[in-house]
Design an enzyme around this catalytic site. Structure first.
Site, PDB file in Angstrom:
ATOM      1  N   LYS A  11       0.823  -1.212   0.000  1.00 51.15           N
ATOM      2  CA  LYS A  11       0.000   0.000   0.000  1.00 51.15           C
ATOM      3  C   LYS A  11       0.862   1.269   0.000  1.00 51.15           C
ATOM      4  O   LYS A  11       2.073   1.215   0.265  1.00 51.15           O
ATOM      5  CB  LYS A  11      -0.929  -0.038   1.218  1.00 51.15           C
ATOM      6  CG  LYS A  11      -1.956  -1.187   1.163  1.00 51.15           C
ATOM      7  CD  LYS A  11      -2.893  -1.151   2.369  1.00 51.15           C
ATOM      8  CE  LYS A  11      -3.944  -2.245   2.281  1.00 51.15           C
ATOM      9  NZ  LYS A  11      -4.908  -2.179   3.407  1.00 51.15           N
ATOM     10  N   TYR A  51     -12.340  -2.116  -3.753  1.00 47.92           N
ATOM     11  CA  TYR A  51     -12.858  -2.210  -2.382  1.00 47.92           C
ATOM     12  C   TYR A  51     -14.384  -2.092  -2.325  1.00 47.92           C
ATOM     13  O   TYR A  51     -14.935  -1.752  -1.268  1.00 47.92           O
ATOM     14  CB  TYR A  51     -12.211  -1.138  -1.500  1.00 47.92           C
ATOM     15  CG  TYR A  51     -10.814  -1.491  -1.031  1.00 47.92           C
ATOM     16  CD1 TYR A  51     -10.582  -2.590  -0.199  1.00 47.92           C
ATOM     17  CD2 TYR A  51      -9.716  -0.723  -1.401  1.00 47.92           C
ATOM     18  CE1 TYR A  51      -9.312  -2.913   0.252  1.00 47.92           C
ATOM     19  CE2 TYR A  51      -8.430  -1.040  -0.958  1.00 47.92           C
ATOM     20  CZ  TYR A  51      -8.243  -2.139  -0.132  1.00 47.92           C
ATOM     21  OH  TYR A  51      -6.986  -2.450   0.323  1.00 47.92           O
ATOM     22  N   PHE A  59     -15.345   3.675   7.003  1.00 50.85           N
ATOM     23  CA  PHE A  59     -13.989   4.072   6.618  1.00 50.85           C
ATOM     24  C   PHE A  59     -13.748   4.035   5.108  1.00 50.85           C
ATOM     25  O   PHE A  59     -12.622   4.247   4.657  1.00 50.85           O
ATOM     26  CB  PHE A  59     -12.954   3.193   7.335  1.00 50.85           C
ATOM     27  CG  PHE A  59     -13.113   1.713   7.093  1.00 50.85           C
ATOM     28  CD1 PHE A  59     -12.635   1.121   5.930  1.00 50.85           C
ATOM     29  CD2 PHE A  59     -13.742   0.913   8.035  1.00 50.85           C
ATOM     30  CE1 PHE A  59     -12.787  -0.244   5.705  1.00 50.85           C
ATOM     31  CE2 PHE A  59     -13.902  -0.457   7.817  1.00 50.85           C
ATOM     32  CZ  PHE A  59     -13.412  -1.031   6.649  1.00 50.85           C
ATOM     33  N   ARG A  87      -1.975 -14.622   4.575  1.00 49.15           N
ATOM     34  CA  ARG A  87      -2.681 -13.919   5.657  1.00 49.15           C
ATOM     35  C   ARG A  87      -1.875 -14.040   6.958  1.00 49.15           C
ATOM     36  O   ARG A  87      -1.831 -13.108   7.759  1.00 49.15           O
ATOM     37  CB  ARG A  87      -4.091 -14.491   5.871  1.00 49.15           C
ATOM     38  CG  ARG A  87      -5.104 -14.273   4.747  1.00 49.15           C
ATOM     39  CD  ARG A  87      -5.585 -12.867   4.525  1.00 49.15           C
ATOM     40  NE  ARG A  87      -6.131 -12.170   5.635  1.00 49.15           N
ATOM     41  CZ  ARG A  87      -6.810 -11.004   5.509  1.00 49.15           C
ATOM     42  NH1 ARG A  87      -7.025 -10.466   4.307  1.00 49.15           N
ATOM     43  NH2 ARG A  87      -7.240 -10.380   6.555  1.00 49.15           N
ATOM     44  N   THR A  93      -5.341  -7.106  10.685  1.00 50.37           N
ATOM     45  CA  THR A  93      -5.655  -5.829  10.024  1.00 50.37           C
ATOM     46  C   THR A  93      -5.066  -4.652  10.796  1.00 50.37           C
ATOM     47  O   THR A  93      -4.499  -3.733  10.201  1.00 50.37           O
ATOM     48  CB  THR A  93      -7.189  -5.663   9.908  1.00 50.37           C
ATOM     49  OG1 THR A  93      -7.722  -6.825   9.263  1.00 50.37           O
ATOM     50  CG2 THR A  93      -7.552  -4.421   9.117  1.00 50.37           C
ATOM     51  N   ARG A 104       2.567  -6.512   8.815  1.00 50.09           N
ATOM     52  CA  ARG A 104       1.836  -5.364   9.354  1.00 50.09           C
ATOM     53  C   ARG A 104       2.418  -4.888  10.686  1.00 50.09           C
ATOM     54  O   ARG A 104       2.408  -3.691  10.966  1.00 50.09           O
ATOM     55  CB  ARG A 104       0.346  -5.706   9.467  1.00 50.09           C
ATOM     56  CG  ARG A 104      -0.327  -5.612   8.085  1.00 50.09           C
ATOM     57  CD  ARG A 104      -1.716  -6.172   8.090  1.00 50.09           C
ATOM     58  NE  ARG A 104      -2.496  -5.705   6.943  1.00 50.09           N
ATOM     59  CZ  ARG A 104      -3.689  -6.171   6.619  1.00 50.09           C
ATOM     60  NH1 ARG A 104      -4.249  -7.121   7.362  1.00 50.09           N
ATOM     61  NH2 ARG A 104      -4.335  -5.715   5.579  1.00 50.09           N
ATOM     62  N   ASN A 114      -1.943   0.119   6.872  1.00 43.84           N
ATOM     63  CA  ASN A 114      -1.393  -1.130   7.405  1.00 43.84           C
ATOM     64  C   ASN A 114      -0.500  -1.882   6.408  1.00 43.84           C
ATOM     65  O   ASN A 114      -0.370  -3.100   6.463  1.00 43.84           O
ATOM     66  CB  ASN A 114      -2.532  -2.014   7.924  1.00 43.84           C
ATOM     67  CG  ASN A 114      -3.578  -2.287   6.859  1.00 43.84           C
ATOM     68  OD1 ASN A 114      -3.379  -1.944   5.703  1.00 43.84           O
ATOM     69  ND2 ASN A 114      -4.673  -2.916   7.240  1.00 43.84           N
ATOM     70  N   HIS A 117      -2.139  -5.305   1.466  1.00 43.24           N
ATOM     71  CA  HIS A 117      -3.416  -5.991   1.271  1.00 43.24           C
ATOM     72  C   HIS A 117      -3.139  -7.468   0.992  1.00 43.24           C
ATOM     73  O   HIS A 117      -2.116  -7.800   0.372  1.00 43.24           O
ATOM     74  CB  HIS A 117      -4.165  -5.407   0.068  1.00 43.24           C
ATOM     75  CG  HIS A 117      -5.305  -6.281  -0.394  1.00 43.24           C
ATOM     76  ND1 HIS A 117      -6.543  -6.241   0.194  1.00 43.24           N
ATOM     77  CD2 HIS A 117      -5.360  -7.263  -1.346  1.00 43.24           C
ATOM     78  CE1 HIS A 117      -7.320  -7.148  -0.390  1.00 43.24           C
ATOM     79  NE2 HIS A 117      -6.631  -7.783  -1.325  1.00 43.24           N
ATOM     80  N   GLU A 128      -9.455 -10.870  -7.620  1.00 41.66           N
ATOM     81  CA  GLU A 128      -8.545  -9.732  -7.422  1.00 41.66           C
ATOM     82  C   GLU A 128      -7.364  -9.781  -8.390  1.00 41.66           C
ATOM     83  O   GLU A 128      -6.923  -8.743  -8.892  1.00 41.66           O
ATOM     84  CB  GLU A 128      -8.054  -9.714  -5.973  1.00 41.66           C
ATOM     85  CG  GLU A 128      -9.174  -9.374  -4.987  1.00 41.66           C
ATOM     86  CD  GLU A 128      -8.724  -9.385  -3.533  1.00 41.66           C
ATOM     87  OE1 GLU A 128      -9.558  -9.099  -2.672  1.00 41.66           O
ATOM     88  OE2 GLU A 128      -7.536  -9.673  -3.264  1.00 41.66           O
TER      89      GLU A 128
HETATM   90  P1  ADP Z   1      -7.915  -6.849   5.695  1.00 39.68           P
HETATM   91  O1  ADP Z   1      -7.112  -5.881   4.837  1.00 39.68           O
HETATM   92  O2  ADP Z   1      -7.123  -7.359   6.866  1.00 39.68           O
HETATM   93  O3  ADP Z   1      -8.529  -7.977   4.888  1.00 39.68           O
HETATM   94  P2  ADP Z   1     -10.539  -5.592   5.780  1.00 39.68           P
HETATM   95  O4  ADP Z   1     -10.835  -6.350   4.517  1.00 39.68           O
HETATM   96  O5  ADP Z   1     -11.513  -5.695   6.909  1.00 39.68           O
HETATM   97  O6  ADP Z   1      -9.095  -6.007   6.352  1.00 39.68           O
HETATM   98  O7  ADP Z   1     -10.382  -4.040   5.457  1.00 39.68           O
HETATM   99  C1  ADP Z   1      -9.793  -3.602   4.247  1.00 39.68           C
HETATM  100  C2  ADP Z   1      -8.886  -2.430   4.556  1.00 39.68           C
HETATM  101  O8  ADP Z   1      -9.682  -1.318   5.013  1.00 39.68           O
HETATM  102  C3  ADP Z   1      -7.888  -2.635   5.688  1.00 39.68           C
HETATM  103  O9  ADP Z   1      -6.727  -3.350   5.288  1.00 39.68           O
HETATM  104  C4  ADP Z   1      -7.582  -1.220   6.095  1.00 39.68           C
HETATM  105  O10 ADP Z   1      -6.681  -0.578   5.185  1.00 39.68           O
HETATM  106  C5  ADP Z   1      -8.940  -0.563   5.963  1.00 39.68           C
HETATM  107  N1  ADP Z   1      -9.664  -0.583   7.246  1.00 39.68           N
HETATM  108  C6  ADP Z   1     -10.226  -1.672   7.846  1.00 39.68           C
HETATM  109  N2  ADP Z   1     -10.789  -1.341   9.025  1.00 39.68           N
HETATM  110  C7  ADP Z   1     -10.582  -0.007   9.162  1.00 39.68           C
HETATM  111  C8  ADP Z   1     -10.926   0.952  10.170  1.00 39.68           C
HETATM  112  N3  ADP Z   1     -11.592   0.600  11.262  1.00 39.68           N
HETATM  113  N4  ADP Z   1     -10.544   2.246   9.983  1.00 39.68           N
HETATM  114  C9  ADP Z   1      -9.864   2.624   8.875  1.00 39.68           C
HETATM  115  N5  ADP Z   1      -9.508   1.774   7.885  1.00 39.68           N
HETATM  116  C10 ADP Z   1      -9.848   0.481   8.025  1.00 39.68           C
HETATM  117 MG    MG Z   2      -9.972  -7.871   3.388  1.00 41.96          MG
END
Ligand code: ADP
Ligand code: MG
Length: 143
Positions: A11, A51, A59, A87, A93, A104, A114, A117, A128
């Site tokens: 990212k 997304y 968010f 993962r 996350t 991360r 973070n 992805h 994807e």
């Molecule tokens: P992951 O990336 O671990 O699969 P998610 O799919 O739940 O997590 O979320 C996608 C992305 O959205 C996260 O990697 C992060 O960049 C962002 N995100 C998730 N939760 C939050 C939050 N509470 N506040 C801000 N950004 C968030």
């Molecule tokens: Mg995800």
């Protein structure tokens, strides 16, 4: 265990810190092969489409803003059980909750920024990968 592919996006926060190479090296050391790779600056439309599943989340706007802030590095990773394995190497996350030694934990700043992805299922990995790479750009699988 089946040979699988998954999608990694380094990212904007991690690319800005010049950590894309470190992250790819860590993935190679963890048994992944990089079978496709590109650096690109996501448009708002491309980030929103990627997304789309999170569109209703509070968010979403912040996430699209972040992902379009500066270039990303996108990789297709291959190994046995790649989705689950990646993962694990990626970590939770929220970097504050991620295990020691995960990407991360090492490179993420907060739950939004973070560092990486990772696809969350094999079906989503296929979707994807096809979202970012033409079939001709993805090297043939040995499996
Ligand atoms: P992951 O990336 O671990 O699969 P998610 O799919 O739940 O997590 O979320 C996608 C992305 O959205 C996260 O990697 C992060 O960049 C962002 N995100 C998730 N939760 C939050 C939050 N509470 N506040 C801000 N950004 C968030
Ligand atoms: Mg995800």
């Amino acid at each position: 265990m089946a040979l699988e592919r998954t999608l990694c996006i380094v990212k904007p926060d991690a690319v800005e810190k010049n950590k894309a190479g470190h992250i790819l090296a860590k993935l190679e050391e963890s048994g992944f092969t990089v079978v496709a790779l590109k650096r690109t600056h996501l448009s708002r439309q491309v980030a929103e489409g990627f997304y789309a599943v999170h569109k209703a989340r509070p968010f979403f706007g912040e996430l699209v803003q972040f992902m379009t802030r500066s270039p990303v590095v996108i990789a297709v990773l291959e190994r046995d059980n790649a989705v689950v394995q990646y993962r694990g190497v990626m970590g939770a996350t929220d970097p504050a909750k991620a295990d020691a030694g995960t990407i991360r934990k090492l490179y993420g700043a907060n739950v939004g920024e973070n560092a990486v992805h990772g696809s969350d299922s094999l079906d989503n990995a296929k979707i994807e990968i096809a979202y970012f790479f033409a079939a001709s750009e993805v090297a043939p699988s040995a499996g």
